[in-house]
Write a protein that holds these residues in place. Structure first.
Motif, short mmCIF file in Angstrom:
data_model
loop_
_atom_site.label_atom_id
_atom_site.label_comp_id
_atom_site.label_asym_id
_atom_site.label_seq_id
_atom_site.Cartn_x
_atom_site.Cartn_y
_atom_site.Cartn_z
N VAL A 93 -35.04 -62.44 -27.86
CA VAL A 93 -34.92 -61.03 -27.51
C VAL A 93 -33.67 -60.40 -28.11
O VAL A 93 -33.55 -59.18 -28.18
CB VAL A 93 -34.95 -60.81 -25.98
CG1 VAL A 93 -36.27 -61.28 -25.41
CG2 VAL A 93 -33.78 -61.48 -25.28
N GLY A 94 -32.72 -61.22 -28.56
CA GLY A 94 -31.50 -60.70 -29.16
C GLY A 94 -30.69 -61.80 -29.78
O GLY A 94 -30.93 -63.00 -29.53
N GLN A 95 -29.73 -61.39 -30.60
CA GLN A 95 -28.87 -62.35 -31.27
C GLN A 95 -27.50 -61.71 -31.48
O GLN A 95 -27.41 -60.57 -31.94
CB GLN A 95 -29.45 -62.77 -32.60
CG GLN A 95 -28.69 -63.88 -33.29
CD GLN A 95 -29.41 -64.30 -34.55
OE1 GLN A 95 -29.34 -63.61 -35.55
NE2 GLN A 95 -30.12 -65.41 -34.47
N THR A 96 -26.45 -62.45 -31.13
CA THR A 96 -25.09 -61.97 -31.27
C THR A 96 -24.31 -62.93 -32.15
O THR A 96 -24.39 -64.14 -31.96
CB THR A 96 -24.40 -61.84 -29.90
OG1 THR A 96 -25.10 -60.89 -29.11
CG2 THR A 96 -22.95 -61.41 -30.02
N THR A 97 -23.54 -62.37 -33.07
CA THR A 97 -22.59 -63.17 -33.85
C THR A 97 -21.22 -62.59 -33.54
O THR A 97 -21.01 -61.38 -33.61
CB THR A 97 -22.88 -63.09 -35.36
OG1 THR A 97 -24.20 -63.56 -35.60
CG2 THR A 97 -21.88 -63.93 -36.15
N GLN A 98 -20.30 -63.46 -33.16
CA GLN A 98 -18.96 -62.99 -32.83
C GLN A 98 -17.90 -63.87 -33.50
O GLN A 98 -18.16 -65.05 -33.78
CB GLN A 98 -18.73 -62.96 -31.33
CG GLN A 98 -18.79 -64.30 -30.65
CD GLN A 98 -18.64 -64.21 -29.15
OE1 GLN A 98 -17.73 -64.79 -28.61
NE2 GLN A 98 -19.52 -63.48 -28.48
N SER A 143 -9.68 -68.80 -36.86
CA SER A 143 -10.82 -68.12 -36.24
C SER A 143 -11.97 -69.09 -36.00
O SER A 143 -12.07 -70.14 -36.65
CB SER A 143 -11.31 -66.96 -37.12
OG SER A 143 -11.85 -67.46 -38.33
N ILE A 144 -12.81 -68.69 -35.07
CA ILE A 144 -14.03 -69.44 -34.75
C ILE A 144 -15.16 -68.42 -34.69
O ILE A 144 -15.05 -67.39 -34.02
CB ILE A 144 -13.91 -70.17 -33.39
CG1 ILE A 144 -12.78 -71.21 -33.45
CG2 ILE A 144 -15.23 -70.83 -33.01
CD1 ILE A 144 -12.44 -71.83 -32.11
N ALA A 145 -16.24 -68.68 -35.42
CA ALA A 145 -17.42 -67.80 -35.38
C ALA A 145 -18.52 -68.52 -34.60
O ALA A 145 -18.74 -69.71 -34.78
CB ALA A 145 -17.89 -67.46 -36.78
N VAL A 146 -19.19 -67.76 -33.75
CA VAL A 146 -20.23 -68.32 -32.88
C VAL A 146 -21.46 -67.42 -32.96
O VAL A 146 -21.35 -66.19 -32.96
CB VAL A 146 -19.74 -68.39 -31.41
CG1 VAL A 146 -20.84 -68.92 -30.50
CG2 VAL A 146 -18.50 -69.25 -31.30
N VAL A 199 -32.87 -64.26 -18.61
CA VAL A 199 -32.53 -64.38 -20.03
C VAL A 199 -31.64 -65.59 -20.19
O VAL A 199 -30.70 -65.80 -19.42
CB VAL A 199 -31.83 -63.12 -20.55
CG1 VAL A 199 -31.47 -63.27 -22.02
CG2 VAL A 199 -32.69 -61.90 -20.34
N HIS A 200 -31.94 -66.40 -21.19
CA HIS A 200 -31.17 -67.61 -21.48
C HIS A 200 -30.43 -67.43 -22.80
O HIS A 200 -31.01 -66.96 -23.78
CB HIS A 200 -32.09 -68.83 -21.56
CG HIS A 200 -32.80 -69.07 -20.27
ND1 HIS A 200 -32.26 -69.81 -19.24
CD2 HIS A 200 -33.99 -68.63 -19.82
CE1 HIS A 200 -33.08 -69.83 -18.24
NE2 HIS A 200 -34.16 -69.13 -18.55
N ALA A 201 -29.16 -67.78 -22.80
CA ALA A 201 -28.32 -67.69 -23.99
C ALA A 201 -28.00 -69.10 -24.48
O ALA A 201 -27.75 -70.00 -23.68
CB ALA A 201 -27.02 -66.97 -23.66
N GLU A 202 -28.03 -69.26 -25.79
CA GLU A 202 -27.63 -70.52 -26.40
C GLU A 202 -26.64 -70.21 -27.51
O GLU A 202 -27.00 -69.59 -28.52
CB GLU A 202 -28.83 -71.27 -26.95
CG GLU A 202 -28.46 -72.65 -27.46
CD GLU A 202 -29.68 -73.48 -27.80
OE1 GLU A 202 -29.78 -73.90 -28.97
OE2 GLU A 202 -30.51 -73.70 -26.90
N ALA A 203 -25.39 -70.63 -27.32
CA ALA A 203 -24.32 -70.36 -28.28
C ALA A 203 -23.96 -71.64 -29.03
O ALA A 203 -23.82 -72.70 -28.42
CB ALA A 203 -23.09 -69.82 -27.54
N ARG A 204 -23.80 -71.49 -30.35
CA ARG A 204 -23.41 -72.61 -31.20
C ARG A 204 -22.36 -72.13 -32.20
O ARG A 204 -22.49 -71.04 -32.75
CB ARG A 204 -24.61 -73.15 -31.97
CG ARG A 204 -25.66 -73.79 -31.09
CD ARG A 204 -26.81 -74.33 -31.94
NE ARG A 204 -27.87 -74.88 -31.13
CZ ARG A 204 -27.94 -76.14 -30.73
NH1 ARG A 204 -27.00 -76.99 -31.06
NH2 ARG A 204 -28.95 -76.56 -30.00
N PRO A 205 -21.35 -72.96 -32.46
CA PRO A 205 -20.36 -72.56 -33.45
C PRO A 205 -20.96 -72.61 -34.86
O PRO A 205 -21.73 -73.51 -35.18
CB PRO A 205 -19.26 -73.62 -33.29
CG PRO A 205 -19.94 -74.81 -32.72
CD PRO A 205 -21.08 -74.28 -31.89
#
Length: 135
Positions: A122-127, A107-110, A94-100
């Motif tokens: 396959v999935g998506q995360t917002t933090q 705060s910083i949202a990614v 599984v490959h993850a690609e994070a962008r601000p």
């Protein structure tokens, strides 16, 4: 910051992720790429990669992305995280690609997208990460 020594130093700062076998492939303020290989010990019933393993991959990539966007001397901590799972992962990497999506003073949202080996989402995360400064 894409040289091997720098990315290894970032990963050593997160020993849990390192212990799971997460590898940083690219680390820059505008994009962080990481990967996690399927392994039987990371699965639930039926050989499906555990959602917690996928969330750890996304959280690690997102945290590194946030860290690389911090002002000098600041630190960060996750204060909110939401993940959507779209399909199961039963093999491969599984490959993850994070962008601000927001870099602010407090705060910083990614957003981190997770892809299987075929490039299917396959999935998506917002933090949201708090910007912690001394004083």
């Amino acid at each position: 910051m894409t040289d091997t020594a720098a990315t290894e130093a970032l990963l050593r700062a997160v020993p849990f992720a390192d212990g799971l076998g997460i590898a940083l492939e690219e680390a820059a303020p505008t994009r962080v790429r990481a990967a996690l290989a399927w392994a039987p010990e990371l699965c639930t019933a039926g050989g499906v990669l555990h959602g917690g393993a996928l969330m750890t991959l996304a959280d690690t990539a997102g945290a590194v992305c946030a860290f690389l966007n911090l002002p000098p001397g600041a630190n960060t901590s996750t204060i909110e995280s939401k993940t959507n799972f779209f399909r199961a992962v039963r093999s491969g990497t599984v490959h993850a690609e994070a962008r601000p999506v927001h870099v602010g003073r407090s705060s910083i949202a990614v957003r981190t997208d997770l892809y299987d080996e075929d490039g299917t989402l396959v999935g998506q995360t917002t933090q949201t990460q708090a910007v912690l400064t001394a004083g």
